[in-house]
Design a protein around this motif. Structure first.
Motif, short mmCIF file in Angstrom:
data_model
loop_
_atom_site.label_atom_id
_atom_site.label_comp_id
_atom_site.label_asym_id
_atom_site.label_seq_id
_atom_site.Cartn_x
_atom_site.Cartn_y
_atom_site.Cartn_z
N THR A 85 3.04 2.07 -2.07
CA THR A 85 3.30 2.52 -3.43
C THR A 85 2.25 3.52 -3.93
O THR A 85 2.41 4.06 -5.02
N GLU A 86 1.21 3.76 -3.16
CA GLU A 86 0.17 4.70 -3.54
C GLU A 86 0.19 5.91 -2.60
O GLU A 86 0.89 5.90 -1.58
N PRO A 87 -0.55 6.97 -2.92
CA PRO A 87 -0.55 8.16 -2.06
C PRO A 87 -0.97 7.82 -0.63
O PRO A 87 -1.70 6.85 -0.38
N PRO A 88 -0.50 8.62 0.33
CA PRO A 88 -0.74 8.29 1.74
C PRO A 88 -2.17 8.50 2.23
O PRO A 88 -2.51 8.08 3.34
N GLU A 89 -2.99 9.18 1.44
CA GLU A 89 -4.37 9.40 1.88
C GLU A 89 -5.08 8.06 2.08
O GLU A 89 -5.02 7.18 1.22
N ASN A 90 -5.76 7.93 3.22
CA ASN A 90 -6.52 6.73 3.58
C ASN A 90 -5.65 5.49 3.70
O ASN A 90 -6.14 4.37 3.55
N TYR A 91 -4.36 5.67 3.98
CA TYR A 91 -3.46 4.52 4.12
C TYR A 91 -3.89 3.62 5.27
O TYR A 91 -3.97 2.38 5.12
N ARG A 105 0.82 -1.22 0.00
CA ARG A 105 0.00 0.00 0.00
C ARG A 105 0.85 1.27 0.00
O ARG A 105 0.36 2.35 -0.37
#
Length: 368
Positions: free
Chosen positions: A197-203, A195
């Motif tokens: 590898t994607e933007p930190p929003e809603n991590y 996870r």
């Protein structure tokens, strides 16, 4: 004016022509003598009076009808009010027939097909059955993560979950409980890293859902693989499957026929207390038979306890997935199995029941 003016006939010269009185002549009244009146007064024209013909009579009749108590002012007698039609007796409502809610033919056909695949793989080659469980886990993870993203925009990473879930089942079959826990830990770590590898929003939200999915589907399914490792492993797995299916069947049959009191209306309105009683009764009888005749060193009273535990865990598992589906606003997790929904709709009772059966069998007859 003389006294004779009251009874004397009028003089002809004041009545116009011999054919009759002239239009506009003013007749003498009691207080006015026609013979003594000056000629001018006798020739005053009378005001024109409108002809009260048929139209006037109609207007007077209408006026009388418009006034209070209109019928009393009319020439014709009032008409009797029309009698109201007799009331129509209400049609008694027909009792609504209970429906099964699903296509039973498709459900039975798919269930028989799945049973043939499971039994064939279970008693021919154990490794093939482990592969069947791994495939079911991967499909179930795909359904669960897809619904989470569609309904809640939660992006639980499917790739590490699918790879780790299949590895978890194999690890439980090869390494037992320790192998299952190690695979669970590594799968959770893979979800956290993937996870990133994607933007930190809603991590945090996404990885929490991913760890939950890893525990809910593949980790609980590893106990089915661990049941298979015993000497009488196929019979243990068969007992686990039979008790779960019998529990669901008893709940459905008794609840559909006699169910009146809701068990958990907020979560699953279709489930009743009578259905729960049917699940417990059917599962306890089936458990006593299975423990007595299928499990090595098993006894009937152990089967009663096993059946009771299976009925409780299967019902809780069904309610648990119903809670998830109600939160997501869906009826089924998928459409892969006609008459059943998705794979997860068939695993809902099996997943939480697997560790219960494994634990009780380990206590009653051991893990060998």
């Amino acid at each position: 004016m003389n006294d004779s003016s009251w009874g004397a006939p009028p003089r002809p010269e004041y009545w116009g022509t011999p054919e009759g009185p002239s239009q506009g002549a003013f007749p003498a009244g009691p207080a006015y003598d026609a013979y003594d009146a000056p000629p001018v007064s006798r020739t005053q024209p009378m005001p024109v009076v409108p002809d009260l013909g048929t139209g006037a009579e109609d207007r007077e009749r209408d006026l009388g009808a418009a006034l209070p108590g209109g019928p009393d002012f009319r020439d014709e007698p009032p008409q009797e009010p029309m009698a109201s039609p007799p009331p129509v007796p209400p049609v008694p409502a027909q009792p609504e027939k209970k429906k099964a809610g699903r296509d039973l033919r498709s459900a039975i056909g798919v269930g028989v097909g799945l049973g043939v695949v499971v039994l064939a793989s279970l008693f021919i080659v154990k490794a093939v059955f482990v592969g069947v469980v791994a495939v079911a886990v991967v499909v179930g993870l795909w359904e669960l993560t897809s619904r989470l993203q569609e309904r809640k925009q939660i992006k639980a990473p499917l790739v590490p979950l699918a790879v780790g879930g299949a590895a978890m089942v194999v690890a439980g079959y090869v390494g037992g409980a320790e192998g299952a826990w190690v695979a669970m830990a590594l799968t959770s770590l893979a979800v956290l890293v993937w996870r990133m590898t994607e933007p930190p929003e809603n991590y945090l939200r996404d990885v929490t859902a991913g760890v939950f999915a890893a525990f809910y589907v593949p980790f609980l399914a590893t106990f089915v693989a661990m049941l298979l490792t015993a000497d009488d492993g196929p019979w243990r797995v068969l007992t686990f499957l039979l008790l779960t299916v019998v529990s669901d069947t008893g709940a459905y049959a008794i609840g559909w026929r006699f169910g009146k009191h809701k068990l958990a209306p907020r979560i699953s309105p279709g489930k009743t207390r009578e259905g729960l009683f049917g699940a417990v009764s059917f599962a306890m009888v089936a458990g006593a038979l299975c423990m007595q005749f299928l499990i090595d060193n098993g006894t009937w009273w152990q089967g009663l306890l096993l059946g009771l535990a299976v009925a409780a865990s299967a019902t809780l598992g069904d309610l648990g997935e119903s809670m998830i589906k109600r939160d997501l606003g869906i009826k089924d997790m998928g459409t892969l199995l006609p008459g059943h929904g998705g794979i997860m709709d068939r695993l809902d009772s099996l997943l939480p029941t697997a560790p219960v059966v494994w634990l009780l069998l380990a206590v009653f007859v051991g893990t060998g």
